[in-house]
Design a protein around this motif. Structure first.
Motif, PDB file in Angstrom:
ATOM      1  N   GLU A   3     -52.613 -73.837  -2.430  1.00 50.66           N
ATOM      2  CA  GLU A   3     -52.782 -72.570  -1.725  1.00 50.66           C
ATOM      3  C   GLU A   3     -52.816 -71.445  -2.757  1.00 50.66           C
ATOM      4  OE1 GLU A   3     -50.210 -69.816   1.252  1.00 50.66           O
ATOM      5  OE2 GLU A   3     -50.204 -71.975   1.617  1.00 50.66           O
ATOM      6  N   SER A   4     -53.752 -70.541  -2.591  1.00 51.06           N
ATOM      7  CA  SER A   4     -53.891 -69.428  -3.516  1.00 51.06           C
ATOM      8  C   SER A   4     -52.773 -68.413  -3.318  1.00 51.06           C
ATOM      9  CB  SER A   4     -55.231 -68.737  -3.292  1.00 51.06           C
ATOM     10  OG  SER A   4     -55.322 -67.579  -4.084  1.00 51.06           O
ATOM     11  N   THR A   5     -52.392 -67.781  -4.376  1.00 50.38           N
ATOM     12  CA  THR A   5     -51.442 -66.694  -4.270  1.00 50.38           C
ATOM     13  C   THR A   5     -52.130 -65.367  -4.587  1.00 50.38           C
ATOM     14  OG1 THR A   5     -50.741 -67.044  -6.550  1.00 50.38           O
ATOM     15  CG2 THR A   5     -49.454 -68.131  -4.822  1.00 50.38           C
ATOM     16  N   PHE A   6     -53.452 -65.362  -4.549  1.00 51.37           N
ATOM     17  CA  PHE A   6     -54.204 -64.131  -4.752  1.00 51.37           C
ATOM     18  C   PHE A   6     -54.623 -63.592  -3.393  1.00 51.37           C
ATOM     19  CE2 PHE A   6     -54.831 -66.504  -8.712  1.00 51.37           C
ATOM     20  CZ  PHE A   6     -54.356 -65.576  -9.619  1.00 51.37           C
ATOM     21  N   ARG A   7     -54.044 -62.488  -3.046  1.00 52.61           N
ATOM     22  CA  ARG A   7     -54.278 -61.886  -1.735  1.00 52.61           C
ATOM     23  C   ARG A   7     -55.761 -61.657  -1.442  1.00 52.61           C
ATOM     24  NH1 ARG A   7     -52.620 -55.843  -0.461  1.00 52.61           N
ATOM     25  NH2 ARG A   7     -53.223 -55.800   1.712  1.00 52.61           N
ATOM     26  N   TYR A   8     -56.496 -61.178  -2.431  1.00 54.58           N
ATOM     27  CA  TYR A   8     -57.904 -60.854  -2.229  1.00 54.58           C
ATOM     28  C   TYR A   8     -58.846 -62.008  -2.554  1.00 54.58           C
ATOM     29  CZ  TYR A   8     -56.046 -56.120  -1.936  1.00 54.58           C
ATOM     30  OH  TYR A   8     -55.324 -55.005  -1.571  1.00 54.58           O
ATOM     31  N   TYR A   9     -58.323 -63.100  -3.015  1.00 54.74           N
ATOM     32  CA  TYR A   9     -59.153 -64.266  -3.380  1.00 54.74           C
ATOM     33  C   TYR A   9     -58.440 -65.530  -2.891  1.00 54.74           C
ATOM     34  CZ  TYR A   9     -62.736 -66.361  -6.451  1.00 54.74           C
ATOM     35  OH  TYR A   9     -63.822 -67.026  -6.964  1.00 54.74           O
ATOM     36  N   PRO A  10     -58.353 -65.713  -1.576  1.00 59.01           N
ATOM     37  CA  PRO A  10     -57.561 -66.814  -1.024  1.00 59.01           C
ATOM     38  C   PRO A  10     -58.115 -68.205  -1.299  1.00 59.01           C
ATOM     39  CG  PRO A  10     -58.818 -65.765   0.705  1.00 59.01           C
ATOM     40  CD  PRO A  10     -58.998 -64.923  -0.531  1.00 59.01           C
ATOM     41  N   ASN A  11     -59.394 -68.305  -1.620  1.00 60.43           N
ATOM     42  CA  ASN A  11     -60.025 -69.620  -1.823  1.00 60.43           C
ATOM     43  C   ASN A  11     -60.295 -69.930  -3.291  1.00 60.43           C
ATOM     44  OD1 ASN A  11     -60.094 -69.927   0.997  1.00 60.43           O
ATOM     45  ND2 ASN A  11     -62.005 -68.782   1.105  1.00 60.43           N
ATOM     46  N   ILE A  12     -59.530 -69.368  -4.183  1.00 61.08           N
ATOM     47  CA  ILE A  12     -59.768 -69.561  -5.619  1.00 61.08           C
ATOM     48  C   ILE A  12     -59.788 -71.042  -6.007  1.00 61.08           C
ATOM     49  CG2 ILE A  12     -57.329 -69.272  -6.244  1.00 61.08           C
ATOM     50  CD1 ILE A  12     -60.204 -68.071  -8.420  1.00 61.08           C
ATOM     51  N   TYR A  13     -58.967 -71.861  -5.362  1.00 61.54           N
ATOM     52  CA  TYR A  13     -58.914 -73.277  -5.739  1.00 61.54           C
ATOM     53  C   TYR A  13     -60.126 -74.065  -5.259  1.00 61.54           C
ATOM     54  CZ  TYR A  13     -54.252 -72.587  -7.513  1.00 61.54           C
ATOM     55  OH  TYR A  13     -53.185 -72.151  -8.261  1.00 61.54           O
ATOM     56  N   ALA A  14     -60.883 -73.521  -4.330  1.00 63.43           N
ATOM     57  CA  ALA A  14     -62.085 -74.190  -3.829  1.00 63.43           C
ATOM     58  C   ALA A  14     -63.348 -73.585  -4.429  1.00 63.43           C
ATOM     59  CB  ALA A  14     -62.141 -74.074  -2.304  1.00 63.43           C
ATOM     60  N   ASP A  15     -63.196 -72.718  -5.394  1.00 65.93           N
ATOM     61  CA  ASP A  15     -64.325 -71.958  -5.903  1.00 65.93           C
ATOM     62  C   ASP A  15     -64.666 -72.338  -7.339  1.00 65.93           C
ATOM     63  OD1 ASP A  15     -66.186 -69.767  -5.437  1.00 65.93           O
ATOM     64  OD2 ASP A  15     -65.070 -68.773  -7.022  1.00 65.93           O
ATOM     65  N   GLU A  16     -65.897 -72.048  -7.726  1.00 70.01           N
ATOM     66  CA  GLU A  16     -66.365 -72.388  -9.068  1.00 70.01           C
ATOM     67  C   GLU A  16     -65.847 -71.452 -10.155  1.00 70.01           C
ATOM     68  OE1 GLU A  16     -70.767 -70.392  -9.043  1.00 70.01           O
ATOM     69  OE2 GLU A  16     -70.441 -72.106  -7.749  1.00 70.01           O
ATOM     70  N   ALA A  17     -65.190 -70.375  -9.795  1.00 67.84           N
ATOM     71  CA  ALA A  17     -64.658 -69.457 -10.804  1.00 67.84           C
ATOM     72  C   ALA A  17     -63.485 -70.072 -11.564  1.00 67.84           C
ATOM     73  CB  ALA A  17     -64.221 -68.150 -10.157  1.00 67.84           C
ATOM     74  N   LEU A  18     -62.784 -70.989 -10.933  1.00 68.26           N
ATOM     75  CA  LEU A  18     -61.628 -71.633 -11.546  1.00 68.26           C
ATOM     76  C   LEU A  18     -62.074 -72.881 -12.316  1.00 68.26           C
ATOM     77  CD1 LEU A  18     -58.527 -71.598 -11.806  1.00 68.26           C
ATOM     78  CD2 LEU A  18     -58.452 -73.002  -9.742  1.00 68.26           C
ATOM     79  N   VAL A  19     -61.788 -72.898 -13.604  1.00 65.83           N
ATOM     80  CA  VAL A  19     -62.131 -74.043 -14.449  1.00 65.83           C
ATOM     81  C   VAL A  19     -60.998 -75.061 -14.349  1.00 65.83           C
ATOM     82  CG1 VAL A  19     -62.591 -74.812 -16.806  1.00 65.83           C
ATOM     83  CG2 VAL A  19     -63.436 -72.578 -16.021  1.00 65.83           C
ATOM     84  N   HIS A  20     -61.339 -76.280 -14.019  1.00 66.11           N
ATOM     85  CA  HIS A  20     -60.350 -77.367 -13.939  1.00 66.11           C
ATOM     86  C   HIS A  20     -60.498 -78.234 -15.184  1.00 66.11           C
ATOM     87  CE1 HIS A  20     -59.403 -76.379  -9.767  1.00 66.11           C
ATOM     88  NE2 HIS A  20     -60.698 -76.197  -9.607  1.00 66.11           N
TER      89      HIS A  20
END
Length: 172
Positions: A3-20
């Protein structure tokens, strides 16, 4: 999924902006398994962990921001949270964030194509609101070329207060 802890970006973990991938955060020096590669700064930054973004230490250390520009909101604390403690999404040009009800909207996802807006049941409303922006592109152009993998990309936002969807369009 986390679960994201970014209020304005709740889907960060499902998005391509986050490098895994494995890396070392350039802010705190810790080994990380997920990170953001970009911020607006004069420094050469390519690995910033989410905790360093969340607490604002990366923005302070690198004297930068994660968002290039945004609609105006009156609360300086909200502006601080968005620009200095919220990662930006991947955009064609620069990251632009929409606001509604005097607060920043949540970035939900990229728009796959114009038909994707039909599923929300408010395609015309979204397009007409977008067309009212001084920096909008012609609607015929947007209708014809909007596609996630093309040179005209749509970004879907949602107001946390009234629940209204908003569209931003970026062109290469």
């Amino acid at each position: 999924m986390k679960e994201s802890t970014f209020r304005y970006y709740p889907n960060i973990y499902a998005d391509e902006a986050l490098v895994h991938a494995d890396g070392v955060c350039q802010c705190c020096g810790k080994k990380v398994h997920e990170y953001i590669e970009f911020m607006y700064t004069e420094e050469n930054v390519d690995c910033i962990c989410l905790p360093c973004i969340r607490d604002g230490s990366a923005a302070v250390k690198f004297q930068g921001e994660f968002i290039a520009a945004a609609d105006w909101v009156s609360d300086s604390a909200k502006r601080e949270e968005l620009f200095h403690r919220t990662p930006g999404y991947i955009s064609i040009q620069d990251v632009y964030w929409l606001a509604c009800c005097d607060d920043y909207c949540q970035f939900l996802r990229y728009v796959d194509d114009i038909n994707d807006l039909d599923e929300l049941g408010c395609q015309e409303e979204l397009l007409q609101e977008y067309a009212q922006r001084k920096d909008s592109h012609p609607l015929d152009f947007v209708r014809k070329y909007l596609h996630r993998d093309w040179d005209v990309r749509g970004y879907l936002f949602k107001c946390m207060h009234c629940g209204k969807y908003h569209l931003w369009v970026d062109v290469d």
